[in-house]
Design an enzyme around this catalytic site. Structure first.
Site, PDB file in Angstrom:
ATOM      1  N   GLU A   1     -69.974 -40.886 -27.118  1.00  0.00           N
ATOM      2  CA  GLU A   1     -70.037 -39.501 -27.589  1.00  0.00           C
ATOM      3  C   GLU A   1     -71.473 -38.981 -27.702  1.00  0.00           C
ATOM      4  O   GLU A   1     -71.746 -37.816 -27.394  1.00  0.00           O
ATOM      5  CB  GLU A   1     -69.337 -39.438 -28.951  1.00  0.00           C
ATOM      6  CG  GLU A   1     -69.076 -38.051 -29.463  1.00  0.00           C
ATOM      7  CD  GLU A   1     -68.361 -38.113 -30.805  1.00  0.00           C
ATOM      8  OE1 GLU A   1     -68.587 -37.199 -31.612  1.00  0.00           O
ATOM      9  OE2 GLU A   1     -67.602 -39.065 -31.041  1.00  0.00           O
ATOM     10  N   ASP A   2     -72.403 -39.851 -28.151  1.00  0.00           N
ATOM     11  CA  ASP A   2     -73.749 -39.380 -28.523  1.00  0.00           C
ATOM     12  C   ASP A   2     -74.878 -39.836 -27.596  1.00  0.00           C
ATOM     13  O   ASP A   2     -76.031 -39.473 -27.808  1.00  0.00           O
ATOM     14  CB  ASP A   2     -74.083 -39.837 -29.952  1.00  0.00           C
ATOM     15  CG  ASP A   2     -73.179 -39.184 -30.994  1.00  0.00           C
ATOM     16  OD1 ASP A   2     -72.602 -38.121 -30.676  1.00  0.00           O
ATOM     17  OD2 ASP A   2     -73.035 -39.734 -32.091  1.00  0.00           O
TER      18      ASP A   2
END
Length: 716
Positions: free
Chosen positions: A76-77
């Site tokens: 996600e990051d």
């Protein structure tokens, strides 16, 4: 601040050395991937996945779950994808990480839709591997513990989502310790002042109660020692959120809630549980109706314990829970205890099986739900904390939410049973499907071959499975009805040009469907039935004519379409004029509602003649079937028993009264309004003739509800 070395020391107490090394390797990978990123608090970002892994380690989770915890924000990051994680740590870990990761590449219309889509994605991943939800719960728990650094609005939103979804899920999975922490942290974030006041009151009460708690605990321990039972007696305190909920739901003050003293007794075996129960009922007087045996009948999340309420010294209420050590671990860790006791195929394994069964139910709901928002609403409905236990005729026990009905029961047994149910027996007594069930009842569902779900069931079903399946069936049934009606409308329009749908060249039909973006003929027919395409225009275009020609043909007059009464959901009967077989009728092709049947003299239909392309000439079929709604207004003298006489006379003719109401005309006369189900106009006339024979009846009128200036009801 937690460190990888401290975690490593914990893991070595229950994992193999090689597995511990893999978890450490995942930590270093995450540390490098999140390099330069920080939490809102200013700490390095890697402290978050490390804390999540520590939470899971406290539950003795397996090494793959811990590795996924370390890596759960990497996709996600950072720029690292699922495939790269799979190559480094294996496909199982990659699937876990992907299941927890949010959908970041998609655009959503609203925050609610985004949350729903993310939860739906996680639910699908849970169906493949139940550990996904455990990693997610640990992730959410650490986020809740560090909520204080976020802006107030965002903190409240996360707290609300946690109380609505994640706390009930933790309870559904039997993870009581996680659930209570979720609730207390969420409560403090949503209502900080209320939480502080209750906490201060608890501290004060704790000091006042200390002496009595110790006295009760000493009495219990002494009694058990005299009987030769080894047990651990723990004074149990209610947590903040449960106190707040009880104060609100039961409308009680804090002092009334805190008047109850609660204890947990932990023993070595199931047999000892029941022996200790006897000791407690001998020591203190039991309160009738307040004993529950969750050992013989465990909760759906695997929770087992004996619950009883007794009256102690000076009439003080004492709640007592009696359970084994394994049951205590199950109550706190729930499904996570499956890994704690993975060598044991007993209760923990049963909890894991129940959790899988619940997740499979989620998957079925997801497949039948119309969209992600509808799905998440069904999930919320399904996470009921209160339950009842009922029996099938063969003695099988089913758990249902409180207020569940026989329809919920039928769908819990099997979807087909729910779809075909028509009545039920509760303890061998015929009962309506809408009657709420009670614990201990035996339910028998009666079915019929041609039966199908009724839209009115939505008024009294509470389980997500029942509501999802009813909606799914009706949606499919509506499509079948739409396709059948659309075919009739198009065939009629083509018949005006002396052609038929089956006679059209295959390439002509395919060219039309492709040019207008239809995947198949059924999609076109459904749009026709729903009023999105006009049958006359479609017919003319298929035959190579223009739209103007089609409308001109319509104005010249068409052969009327026969109404049989069995068309289903896409033919409805206007409430304004209540058409019955025998009345001259016409139809209006409404967007979404299909064909709406009106009486030809209906004033509303006259206003619709401004759109002649949507008007459809109709007639009643010679073999029309079914019952149709009709409304009567009866003027009667004010005499006792008149309404009973009217109802008896109507019932004697085998007619159902759907609704009855009264309205005073003056001191001498009253209007009685009736809604009935009749076969046709002649049937209604026969009923009216019988009613006019009652001595106290002055007038009987058929009501058409046509709006008029100064008068909202027109009787004929």
């Amino acid at each position: 601040m937690q460190t990888i070395d401290a975690l490593d020391a914990t893991l070595r107490t229950y994992l193999e050395a090689d597995q511990t090394r893999q978890v450490r390797r995942a930590y270093y990978f995450a540390e490098q991937a999140h390099y330069g990123q920080t939490r809102r608090s200013g700490e390095p970002y890697v402290t978050h996945p490390l804390a999540v892994a520590n939470i899971l380690a406290g539950m003795h989770m397996d090494h793959q779950s811990l590795m996924a915890a370390m890596l759960h924000d990497v996709i996600e990051d950072t720029g690292i994808n699922k495939a790269a994680i799979g190559r480094q740590f294996g496909d199982a870990v990659a699937e876990l990480v992907d299941g927890v990761s949010k959908l970041t590449q998609m655009e959503f219309e609203s925050l609610e839709e985004k949350q729903a889509e993310n939860f739906q994605k996680m639910a699908l991943a849970m169906a493949r591997d139940i550990r996904v939800i455990l990693v997610k719960l640990a992730d959410r728990l650490h986020n809740m513990r560090t909520l204080g650094v976020l802006p107030a609005e965002k903190a409240r939103r996360i707290a609300r989502e946690t109380l609505d979804i994640y706390a009930p899920i933790a309870m559904r999975l039997g993870m009581n310790a996680v659930r209570m922490e979720f609730e207390d942290l969420g409560f403090s974030a949503l209502y900080p002042m209320r939480a502080r006041r209750i906490e201060a009151a608890m501290r004060k009460a704790r000091g006042n109660r200390k002496e009595l708690v110790e006295k009760i605990r000493h009495q219990i321990e002494s009694t058990l020692n005299q009987e030769g039972h080894k047990a651990e007696v723990i004074g149990r305190e209610k947590h903040l959120y449960s106190i707040y909920q009880k104060m609100r739901s039961k409308n009680k003050s804090f002092s009334e809630i805190m008047d109850i003293y609660a204890f947990r007794i932990i023993v070595d075996s199931v047999d000892t549980c029941y022996r200790v129960l006897g000791c407690m009922h001998n020591l203190y007087k039991p309160v009738p109706g307040e004993f529950t045996d969750y050992i013989a009948i465990p909760k759906a999340n695997g929770y087992q314990s004996l619950h009883t309420v007794t009256k102690g010294m000076h009439g003080v209420p004492i709640e007592i829970q009696i359970r084994t050590r394994e049951m205590e671990d199950m109550a706190n860790n729930g499904i996570a205890a499956h890994w704690l006791y993975k060598s044991d195929a007993g209760s923990a394994g049963g909890s894991h099986a129940r959790a899988r069964e619940w997740v499979q139910g989620l998957l079925e709901m997801q497949q039948r739900a119309g969209n992600s928002l509808e799905f998440i609403e069904h999930v919320k409905i399904d996470l009921f904390p209160d339950e009842i236990y009922v029996f099938t005729p063969k003695g099988r026990i089913l758990e249902l939410p409180r207020s569940a009905t026989a329809v919920d029961f039928a769908y819990a047994v099997h979807t087909d049973l729910g779809n075909r149910c028509v009545a039920c027996r509760i303890n061998r007594r015929l009962a309506p499907l809408s009657e709420p069930l009670q614990s201990g009842q035996t339910i028998e569902v009666l079915t019929a071959a041609g039966a199908r779900p009724n839209p009115s069931w939505f008024n009294y079903t509470v389980t997500a499975k029942a509501r999802t399946n009813i909606r799914h069936f009706l949606k499919n049934q509506t499509r079948e009805d739409s396709v059948a009606l659309g075919r009739r409308l198009l065939d009629k329009a083509l018949g005006d040009a002396e052609r038929a749908l089956d006679e059209l060249a295959e390439n002509t039909l395919e060219d039309y469907l492709g040019h207008n973006g239809y995947a198949g003929i059924d999609d076109l027919l459904e749009d026709i039935a729903r009023g999105k395409r006009l049958p006359a225009v479609v017919a003319q275009q298929l035959l190579g004519g223009s739209e103007d020609t089609a409308l001109k043909r319509r104005e010249e007059g068409d052969a009327p379409l026969a109404i049989r009464g069995t068309e289903g959901f896409m033919v409805s009967y206007a409430r304004c004029c209540r058409p019955l077989p025998g009345d001259p009728i016409a139809g209006y092709l409404s967007s979404e509602r299909g064909v709406v049947v009106h009486r030809e003299a209906c004033r509303n239909l006259a206003e619709m003649r401004e759109k002649p392309e949507r008007l459809i000439p109709l007639r009643w079929d010679e073999n029309v079937e079914g019952d149709f709604p009709a409304e009567l207004r009866i003027e009667v003298e004010n005499q006792r028993g008149t309404i009973a006489i009217i109802a008896t006379r109507i019932n004697s003719m085998g007619v159902n009264i759907e609704k009855i109401s009264t309205e005073d005309k003056d001191y001498q006369f009253t209007y009685v309004d009736l809604e009935l189900q009749v076969n046709n106009r002649i049937h209604l006339a026969r009923i009216m003739r019988r009613l006019r024979g009652i001595a106290t009846v002055r007038r009987v009128m058929r009501v058409t509800n046509q709006p008029r200036a100064g008068n909202q009801r027109n009787a004929s």
